[in-house]
Enzyme design. Structure first.
Site, mmCIF file in Angstrom:
data_model
loop_
_atom_site.group_PDB
_atom_site.id
_atom_site.type_symbol
_atom_site.label_atom_id
_atom_site.label_comp_id
_atom_site.label_asym_id
_atom_site.label_seq_id
_atom_site.Cartn_x
_atom_site.Cartn_y
_atom_site.Cartn_z
ATOM 1 N N PRO A 9 0.600 -1.007 -0.047
ATOM 2 C CA PRO A 9 0.187 0.320 0.256
ATOM 3 C C PRO A 9 0.735 1.690 -0.130
ATOM 4 O O PRO A 9 2.089 1.637 0.939
ATOM 5 C CB PRO A 9 -1.438 0.220 1.193
ATOM 6 C CG PRO A 9 0.040 -0.902 2.076
ATOM 7 C CD PRO A 9 0.404 -1.996 1.264
ATOM 8 N N ASN A 10 0.205 2.183 -1.208
ATOM 9 C CA ASN A 10 0.795 3.378 -1.047
ATOM 10 C C ASN A 10 2.402 3.638 -1.759
ATOM 11 O O ASN A 10 2.511 4.882 -2.449
ATOM 12 C CB ASN A 10 1.072 4.440 0.719
ATOM 13 C CG ASN A 10 -0.320 4.479 1.356
ATOM 14 O OD1 ASN A 10 -1.263 4.561 0.498
ATOM 15 N ND2 ASN A 10 -0.784 3.475 2.555
ATOM 16 N N ARG A 17 4.743 10.733 -2.095
ATOM 17 C CA ARG A 17 4.442 10.692 -1.091
ATOM 18 C C ARG A 17 6.132 10.381 -0.146
ATOM 19 O O ARG A 17 7.011 10.174 -0.684
ATOM 20 C CB ARG A 17 4.150 9.073 -1.254
ATOM 21 C CG ARG A 17 3.924 8.358 0.974
ATOM 22 C CD ARG A 17 3.830 6.884 0.422
ATOM 23 N NE ARG A 17 4.202 6.777 2.124
ATOM 24 C CZ ARG A 17 4.299 4.935 2.566
ATOM 25 N NH1 ARG A 17 4.547 4.285 1.553
ATOM 26 N NH2 ARG A 17 4.353 5.135 3.067
ATOM 27 N N TYR A 22 11.179 9.139 0.875
ATOM 28 C CA TYR A 22 10.631 7.950 -0.446
ATOM 29 C C TYR A 22 11.270 8.260 -1.505
ATOM 30 O O TYR A 22 11.667 6.935 -2.224
ATOM 31 C CB TYR A 22 9.611 7.128 -0.364
ATOM 32 C CG TYR A 22 8.647 7.398 0.800
ATOM 33 C CD1 TYR A 22 8.855 5.705 1.437
ATOM 34 C CD2 TYR A 22 8.360 7.193 1.603
ATOM 35 C CE1 TYR A 22 8.504 5.300 2.668
ATOM 36 C CE2 TYR A 22 7.435 6.720 2.793
ATOM 37 C CZ TYR A 22 7.768 5.576 3.568
ATOM 38 O OH TYR A 22 6.915 4.548 4.899
ATOM 39 N N ALA A 74 3.334 -0.993 4.795
ATOM 40 C CA ALA A 74 2.304 -0.546 6.229
ATOM 41 C C ALA A 74 1.870 -2.493 6.846
ATOM 42 O O ALA A 74 2.644 -2.532 8.263
ATOM 43 C CB ALA A 74 2.001 0.056 6.320
ATOM 44 N N HIS A 97 12.893 -2.761 2.226
ATOM 45 C CA HIS A 97 12.055 -1.756 2.751
ATOM 46 C C HIS A 97 13.277 -0.463 2.209
ATOM 47 O O HIS A 97 14.133 -0.519 2.169
ATOM 48 C CB HIS A 97 12.144 -1.212 4.274
ATOM 49 C CG HIS A 97 11.351 -2.055 5.035
ATOM 50 N ND1 HIS A 97 9.741 -1.995 4.807
ATOM 51 C CD2 HIS A 97 11.556 -3.447 5.569
ATOM 52 C CE1 HIS A 97 9.310 -3.416 4.966
ATOM 53 N NE2 HIS A 97 10.130 -3.838 5.368
ATOM 54 N N ARG A 104 13.149 4.877 11.970
ATOM 55 C CA ARG A 104 11.574 6.046 12.549
ATOM 56 C C ARG A 104 11.173 4.863 13.251
ATOM 57 O O ARG A 104 11.428 4.570 14.396
ATOM 58 C CB ARG A 104 11.098 5.855 10.886
ATOM 59 C CG ARG A 104 11.830 5.946 9.772
ATOM 60 C CD ARG A 104 11.182 5.665 8.730
ATOM 61 N NE ARG A 104 9.756 6.363 8.953
ATOM 62 C CZ ARG A 104 8.928 6.036 7.064
ATOM 63 N NH1 ARG A 104 9.219 4.723 6.658
ATOM 64 N NH2 ARG A 104 7.812 6.783 7.911
HETATM 65 C C1 DQA Z 1 8.014 0.450 3.213
HETATM 66 C C2 DQA Z 1 8.319 1.492 5.419
HETATM 67 C C3 DQA Z 1 7.245 0.910 5.863
HETATM 68 O O1 DQA Z 1 6.966 1.832 7.381
HETATM 69 C C4 DQA Z 1 6.143 1.984 5.548
HETATM 70 O O2 DQA Z 1 4.786 1.144 6.329
HETATM 71 C C5 DQA Z 1 5.468 2.264 4.085
HETATM 72 C C6 DQA Z 1 7.516 1.796 3.204
HETATM 73 C C7 DQA Z 1 10.328 1.338 3.435
HETATM 74 O O3 DQA Z 1 9.731 0.651 1.884
HETATM 75 O O4 DQA Z 1 10.357 2.118 4.015
HETATM 76 O O5 DQA Z 1 5.052 2.500 3.818
HETATM 77 O O6 DQA Z 1 7.706 0.051 3.721
#
Ligand code: DQA
Length: 138
Positions: A9-10, A17, A22, A74, A97, A104
């Site tokens: 997600p996202n 974002r 990122y 997430a 990640h 974080r």
């Molecule tokens: C993530 C780290 C996760 O904690 C976060 O919810 C993400 C991206 C990363 O790629 O750094 O959406 O997986």
């Protein structure tokens, strides 16, 4: 070698974002770069914002690829279902990640997936995906 990248997600809105965390590149831009840099690797890609779709994708990829790179985003920190799917399939999965989750919030420090993957790579920006491909090539 066939490698399937699954993003959660996202991650479809990478580039806009939280760019300070990122980066400014969209995943599609980065994917083109990866394909260019690893021409001997067949790289396929799937993204979903929906947990169950990620479970189904892991199951479906199992018979079709040599390795899976998974950034469950997430869901990393919440999903027993995705952990169970990884355990249920035979294809090795590398957890990725973009950010360094350990610098974080504390809720990002636990991963349901880390105990069931072959390894975890994080904190190197989008380059984390290239490092995951390298791990499969070795
Ligand atoms: C993530 C780290 C996760 O904690 C976060 O919810 C993400 C991206 C990363 O790629 O750094 O959406 O997986």
């Amino acid at each position: 070698m066939k490698i399937h990248i699954i993003n959660g997600p996202n991650l479809n809105i990478l580039g806009k974002r939280e760019p300070e965390i990122y980066g400014k590149s969209s995943f599609h831009e980065y994917l083109e770069e990866l394909k260019e840099n690893y021409q001997d690797v067949e790289i396929s890609f799937f993204q979903s914002n929906i947990e169950g779709e990620i479970v189904s994708e892991l199951q479906e990829a199992d018979d079709n690829v040599d390795g899976i790179i998974l950034n469950a985003a997430a869901y990393t920190h919440t999903s027993v279902a995705i952990a169970d799917a990884i355990k249920a399939i035979e294809t090795p999965v590398v957890e990725v990640h973009i950010s360094n989750v350990f610098e974080r919030e504390s809720f990002r420090h636990y991963s349901f997936l880390s105990p069931v993957v072959v390894g975890t790579i994080g904190g190197f920006g989008l380059k984390s995906y290239a490092l995951a491909i390298e791990s499969f090539l070795e």
